[in-house]
Design a protein around this motif. Sequence first.
Motif, short mmCIF file in Angstrom:
data_model
loop_
_atom_site.label_atom_id
_atom_site.label_comp_id
_atom_site.label_asym_id
_atom_site.label_seq_id
_atom_site.Cartn_x
_atom_site.Cartn_y
_atom_site.Cartn_z
N CYS A 1 -2.63 5.89 9.41
CA CYS A 1 -1.36 5.70 10.18
C CYS A 1 -1.51 4.51 11.36
O CYS A 1 -1.75 4.76 12.44
N TYR B 1 -3.99 9.66 6.05
CA TYR B 1 -5.31 9.70 6.83
C TYR B 1 -5.18 8.20 7.59
O TYR B 1 -6.05 7.74 8.41
N LEU C 1 0.75 -1.29 0.08
CA LEU C 1 0.04 -0.24 -0.09
C LEU C 1 1.08 1.17 0.03
O LEU C 1 1.82 1.25 0.58
N GLU C 2 0.45 2.33 -0.76
CA GLU C 2 1.19 3.36 -0.74
C GLU C 2 0.73 4.34 0.60
O GLU C 2 -0.24 4.19 1.34
N HIS C 3 1.79 5.14 0.95
CA HIS C 3 1.60 5.96 2.12
C HIS C 3 0.20 6.88 2.22
O HIS C 3 0.05 7.41 1.24
N ASP C 4 -0.45 6.80 3.07
CA ASP C 4 -1.64 7.58 3.12
C ASP C 4 -1.71 8.19 4.64
O ASP C 4 -1.71 7.71 5.66
#
Length: 372
Positions: free
Chosen positions: A261, A259, A254-257
């Motif tokens: 964490c 919202y 998954l890419e960094h999000d």
Amino acid sequence: MAAALVLVWTYLLIGLLSKFGGTGAQQMLYPLIGRVFIHMLEPTSFLDLPDTGHPDLPRWLRYTQRSPSHPGFLYGTPTLEDRGQQIIEVIAYNRESFETTRQRLVLLIGEPEGPSLPYEAEFLVQSHDVEEVLPSPIGQRFLTALGGLWVPGELQLLNITSALDRGGRVPLPIEGQKEGVYIQVGSSRPFSTCLKVVGSPASHDRCTEGQPPLLSCYDSFVPHFRVDWCNVSLVDKSVPVLPGPVPTWGDGILEHDPYFCPPTEAPDRYFLTDALITLLVPLLVALLLTLILAYIMCCRREGVLKRNLATSDIQMVHHSTIHGNTEELRQMAANRSVPRPLSTLPMFNVRTGERLPPCADIAQVPLILDQH
């Protein structure tokens, strides 16, 4: 003799053979993709063949037989995935002699000729069963009747399905009641205005509310067919459906999000305090309720004195008299040395108080002493 022989044949076991398996008499059949296929099975046409079969049936093919005295039908509509050669072996046995015979059907499924049929309509015929529509004269009569609502000469049968296979129920044994059959028809001509009105959302809404559907033309199926106009479906395949975007496969990470964490570490946590709170709080509440109940029942009583003051003197005297007499009777019963009351002795004179000696013959003494 032929009719009696037909009654003997009861069960048919259908098997799908491999493409090149088995030998013996064969019958060549030619189903077409997207067109209904119907083949009647007569028990008298079976031949003795060697055993080479495996019980199975193609997914697009169905078999039905109303009773042993009626012929069986293989019917269905093949698709593009079923193109090619398929060999069907039908096995039947005699219920009297237990002899078996076989018949092999070779199906060469190919492309249909002529124009495509992008306009498809499906009707629920409630006046017939599936084996009554499968013979060609009944199907052609249905197409002729449909020609009064659609453009004649461009109609072809695409599929025939029993209503039982679509969730229908077997009717009660009442004369004239049928199971029903779905008939799918295709045409190269667009739908007529009458069919568009019947298949419109407004017509379906009326059927949902229990009202008759919208039919802007004469019902040409009457009196041979009884069609349920609330179960008419129209499919237009003339406009091709654009394929959706092809999904791209990623690396699975998954890419960094910002919202989302999730924590990377979970700290140690002790549940002793939670356990004590869970156990002690209910116990303390129960103890408090017990003390309140004990105080109400034991410490808030009115007492005997308050009860006596609230009671009238006459009632208290009556109660005391009854209580004293009861105690006297209990003492007399406990002490057997007390003489018996005069009223309990035999032949006691109420007026004089005289009593007879014990040695007297009680049977000769009159009940009233003044009578002698």
